[in-house]
Scaffold this active site. Sequence first.
Site, short mmCIF file in Angstrom:
data_model
loop_
_atom_site.label_atom_id
_atom_site.label_comp_id
_atom_site.label_asym_id
_atom_site.label_seq_id
_atom_site.Cartn_x
_atom_site.Cartn_y
_atom_site.Cartn_z
N CYS A 1 -1.65 0.39 7.44
CA CYS A 1 -1.15 1.59 7.14
C CYS A 1 -1.26 2.61 8.19
O CYS A 1 -0.24 3.26 8.63
CB CYS A 1 -1.53 1.92 5.98
SG CYS A 1 -1.42 0.94 4.70
N GLU B 1 0.57 4.12 1.61
CA GLU B 1 0.63 4.77 2.90
C GLU B 1 1.76 3.87 3.70
O GLU B 1 2.82 4.63 4.43
CB GLU B 1 -0.61 4.54 3.58
CG GLU B 1 -1.75 5.48 2.91
CD GLU B 1 -2.46 4.53 2.03
OE1 GLU B 1 -3.50 4.58 1.38
OE2 GLU B 1 -1.97 3.24 2.03
N HIS C 1 0.78 -1.16 -0.12
CA HIS C 1 -0.11 -0.03 -0.06
C HIS C 1 0.97 1.30 -0.14
O HIS C 1 1.98 1.20 0.57
CB HIS C 1 -0.95 0.02 1.19
CG HIS C 1 -1.75 -1.18 1.38
ND1 HIS C 1 -2.79 -1.16 2.47
CD2 HIS C 1 -2.21 -2.16 0.68
CE1 HIS C 1 -3.47 -2.14 2.27
NE2 HIS C 1 -3.15 -2.92 1.12
#
Length: 162
Positions: free
Chosen positions: A89, A58, A56
């Site tokens: 995250c 993030e 991801h």
Amino acid sequence: MALDETDLTHLRRCVELAREALDDGDEPFGSVLVDASGQVLREDRNRVKGGDQTRHPEFELARWATEHVAPEDRAGCTVYTSGEHCPMCSAAHAWVGLGRIAYAVSTEQLVEWLREWGVGPSPVRPLSVQEVAPGVTVDGPAPQLEAEVRELHARLHGIRND
């Protein structure tokens, strides 16, 4: 703190990154890391299509910050993102000591869209950032970007979003 025009500029870039991810066959999420002076330090988009569901943006920005941003400067940074951080995250963000999060759409919004479209649940419980990292300042959603982000997610799931 309400989202201002500077926030919206960065959030629009996040949506562009999310579109790039989707166009590349990935899930539509994008994020931008900005320091306290307003300088963009790094940006990224989802890269989970290869099978590593931890890729991801993030999470990647949190990792990058540990190597490139002094610990005392991290709290002054803002992570802008097309969608509110997932629990993984959110935890990474808090553990590395990053500051504010600003997002275009919330976890609650995304969960509602997926339910409406009949998409099955995620293998991870959908929690807000504040449930995982209560000390992090969070701003969002940005109603101005909701329709555009919704369209990206609809496209991902093959839904006509008329």
